[in-house]
Design a protein around this motif. Structure first.
Motif, PDB file in Angstrom:
ATOM      1  N   ASN A 153      62.661  63.029  93.738  1.00 48.05           N
ATOM      2  CA  ASN A 153      61.954  62.165  92.787  1.00 48.05           C
ATOM      3  C   ASN A 153      60.438  62.285  92.928  1.00 48.05           C
ATOM      4  O   ASN A 153      59.708  62.202  91.934  1.00 48.05           O
ATOM      5  N   ARG A 154      59.979  62.489  94.159  1.00 50.65           N
ATOM      6  CA  ARG A 154      58.538  62.642  94.364  1.00 50.65           C
ATOM      7  C   ARG A 154      58.038  63.929  93.703  1.00 50.65           C
ATOM      8  O   ARG A 154      56.944  63.966  93.126  1.00 50.65           O
ATOM      9  N   GLU A 155      58.827  64.979  93.767  1.00 51.10           N
ATOM     10  CA  GLU A 155      58.442  66.237  93.124  1.00 51.10           C
ATOM     11  C   GLU A 155      58.373  66.086  91.608  1.00 51.10           C
ATOM     12  O   GLU A 155      57.506  66.675  90.953  1.00 51.10           O
ATOM     13  N   ILE A 156      59.276  65.291  91.047  1.00 53.47           N
ATOM     14  CA  ILE A 156      59.232  65.005  89.605  1.00 53.47           C
ATOM     15  C   ILE A 156      57.944  64.250  89.270  1.00 53.47           C
ATOM     16  O   ILE A 156      57.258  64.554  88.285  1.00 53.47           O
ATOM     17  N   LEU A 157      57.619  63.271  90.106  1.00 55.44           N
ATOM     18  CA  LEU A 157      56.395  62.492  89.896  1.00 55.44           C
ATOM     19  C   LEU A 157      55.170  63.394  89.968  1.00 55.44           C
ATOM     20  O   LEU A 157      54.244  63.270  89.155  1.00 55.44           O
ATOM     21  N   TRP A 158      55.139  64.292  90.939  1.00 63.75           N
ATOM     22  CA  TRP A 158      54.004  65.209  91.068  1.00 63.75           C
ATOM     23  C   TRP A 158      53.828  66.048  89.802  1.00 63.75           C
ATOM     24  O   TRP A 158      52.701  66.284  89.365  1.00 63.75           O
ATOM     25  N   LYS A 159      54.935  66.487  89.249  1.00 65.08           N
ATOM     26  CA  LYS A 159      54.868  67.290  88.023  1.00 65.08           C
ATOM     27  C   LYS A 159      54.215  66.493  86.900  1.00 65.08           C
ATOM     28  O   LYS A 159      53.435  67.031  86.100  1.00 65.08           O
ATOM     29  N   GLN A 160      54.499  65.208  86.866  1.00 72.57           N
ATOM     30  CA  GLN A 160      53.933  64.345  85.827  1.00 72.57           C
ATOM     31  C   GLN A 160      52.445  64.078  86.049  1.00 72.57           C
ATOM     32  O   GLN A 160      51.701  63.843  85.093  1.00 72.57           O
ATOM     33  N   LEU A 161      52.012  64.125  87.308  1.00 71.32           N
ATOM     34  CA  LEU A 161      50.646  63.719  87.644  1.00 71.32           C
ATOM     35  C   LEU A 161      49.683  64.874  87.908  1.00 71.32           C
ATOM     36  O   LEU A 161      48.480  64.643  88.047  1.00 71.32           O
ATOM     37  N   GLU A 162      50.181  66.107  87.977  1.00 66.72           N
ATOM     38  CA  GLU A 162      49.348  67.202  88.476  1.00 66.72           C
ATOM     39  C   GLU A 162      48.104  67.482  87.627  1.00 66.72           C
ATOM     40  O   GLU A 162      47.124  68.043  88.139  1.00 66.72           O
ATOM     41  N   ASN A 163      48.107  67.081  86.372  1.00 66.19           N
ATOM     42  CA  ASN A 163      46.935  67.302  85.521  1.00 66.19           C
ATOM     43  C   ASN A 163      46.142  66.024  85.253  1.00 66.19           C
ATOM     44  O   ASN A 163      45.200  66.026  84.450  1.00 66.19           O
ATOM     45  N   GLU A 164      46.520  64.947  85.919  1.00 65.99           N
ATOM     46  CA  GLU A 164      45.829  63.666  85.733  1.00 65.99           C
ATOM     47  C   GLU A 164      44.528  63.625  86.538  1.00 65.99           C
ATOM     48  O   GLU A 164      44.389  64.299  87.562  1.00 65.99           O
TER      49      GLU A 164
END
Length: 359
Positions: free
Chosen positions: A62-73
């Motif tokens: 789940n953390r890896e999914i979150l990172w994917k969502q945040l990597e360009n923020e």
């Protein structure tokens, strides 16, 4: 009154953004270890307790999914009681937090990875003109596990990451049967390879971390002192080579200079004859720092037989002279190459790492 939960959410989001942008710079093993540490911290699992493998696996997924969502923020501002601050404005943020018993930290680490944390203040004192904080329980943190940080005239020592580092060495101790710096260091605090992981052992490790905190403070004081002597050019130089062998070398050089300074960690250890701290200094001397400073290893081996601090001080002085020589050499090249970072990085790799250290 400050909304602590809202504050934690804001800081944790920036922690996650930092991890999302920079997780790829860790080795696979290093990343997994840091993720397990982060899980333990976020779920308040004791160091001696076994982690639930299934739950950890799901959490990492789940953390890896979150990172994917945040990597360009972009990193978010921190809002406290209707006042909004940039995420690296630690002075004003901590002014807001001063009556809450909390401390906020933010800075750039290896590979220029931003690091953030929010923790309880255990103690505060002024040492050598620096405001020094020792923090306890952490409410938010990222993958970085720096036990100490320097920001202008403020020094933070974080007990939680320091405990985790010490616990890792305790687990290593239990797997070793030979006499070593690790055995020596823990023996000075009454811990041996026969001790088992337990709540009592974790309390002992916590006591070691607290005892070692001031030693880490003097590393940061040494760093600040040497930066003042050398000047701002050196501080800027340290940011030139992210993600390269050259960066590892210059940051190791910075640490060596800090530790061997007349105001640094080793001088403090010698002055107070802290045998356990000396042992842990050798234990944590790894990688490029160990390559740069073999003199202290030889001195430690003699010290364990003769208990003569003059050998350690002699090695410290030799180490300082060597480190400063490299710093002066690099800054001279910086003037010649007019800040051409690629040329300087090539010089470090070809003329220093390969020629001087066969790396």
């Amino acid at each position: 009154m400050i909304d602590i939960n809202r504050l934690k959410e804001q800081i944790k989001r920036n922690c996650n953004i930092s991890d999302a942008k920079h997780w790829g710079f860790y080795s696979i093993c290093g990343l997994l270890l840091r993720l397990r540490e982060l899980y333990r911290s976020e779920h308040e699992v004791g160091l001696w307790e076994k982690l639930p493998q299934k739950e950890v696996g799901e959490w990492i997924f789940n953390r890896e999914i979150l990172w994917k969502q945040l990597e360009n923020e972009e990193y978010g501002d921190i809002t406290i009681k209707n006042n909004t601050y940039k995420p690296f404005d630690i002075e004003n943020i901590n002014t807001e937090l001063k009556n809450e018993g909390l401390l906020y930290g933010a800075g750039l680490g290896i590979n220029l990875k931003p690091s953030f944390f929010l923790a309880e203040i255990m103690s505060q004192e002024k040492i050598g003109g620096y405001e020094c904080y020792i923090t306890g329980h952490e409410y938010a943190r990222d993958l970085s596990n720096y036990p100490a940080m320097l920001q202008d005239k403020t020094i933070f020592v974080r007990i939680d990451p320091l405990k985790q580092l010490l616990w890792q060495r305790f687990e290593e101790l239990r797997c070793k049967n030979t006499k070593s710096a690790l055995t020596y260091a823990f023996s000075r605090y009454g811990i041996s390879s026969e001790d088992l992981p337990s709540a009592d052992t974790e309390r002992q490790i916590s006591q070691i971390a607290t005892s070692e905190a001031e030693t880490f403070i003097h590393h940061e004081i040494g760093e600040a002192f040497e930066e003042e002597i050398i000047g701002s050019e050196w501080k800027e130089f340290l940011t030139y080579f992210p993600h390269t062998k050259a960066e590892i070398f210059v940051r190791s050089l910075k640490d060596m200079l800090s530790d061997t300074s007349d105001n640094g960690m080793l001088k403090y250890i010698i002055a107070n004859q802290k045998e356990g701290s000396l042992g842990f200094y050798i234990v944590f001397l790894t990688g490029m720092r160990k390559v740069l400073f073999p003199e202290i290893i030889d001195a430690f081996n003699i010290f364990t037989e003769k208990c003569d601090w003059s050998y350690i001080d002699k090695a410290r002085k030799l180490g300082y002279k060597k480190a400063m020589s490299y710093v002066e050499r690099l800054l001279s090249k910086n003037q010649i190459y007019k800040n051409e970072k690629d040329l300087i990085a090539k010089y470090i790799e070809d003329s220093i790492l390969k020629k001087d250290f066969s790396l």
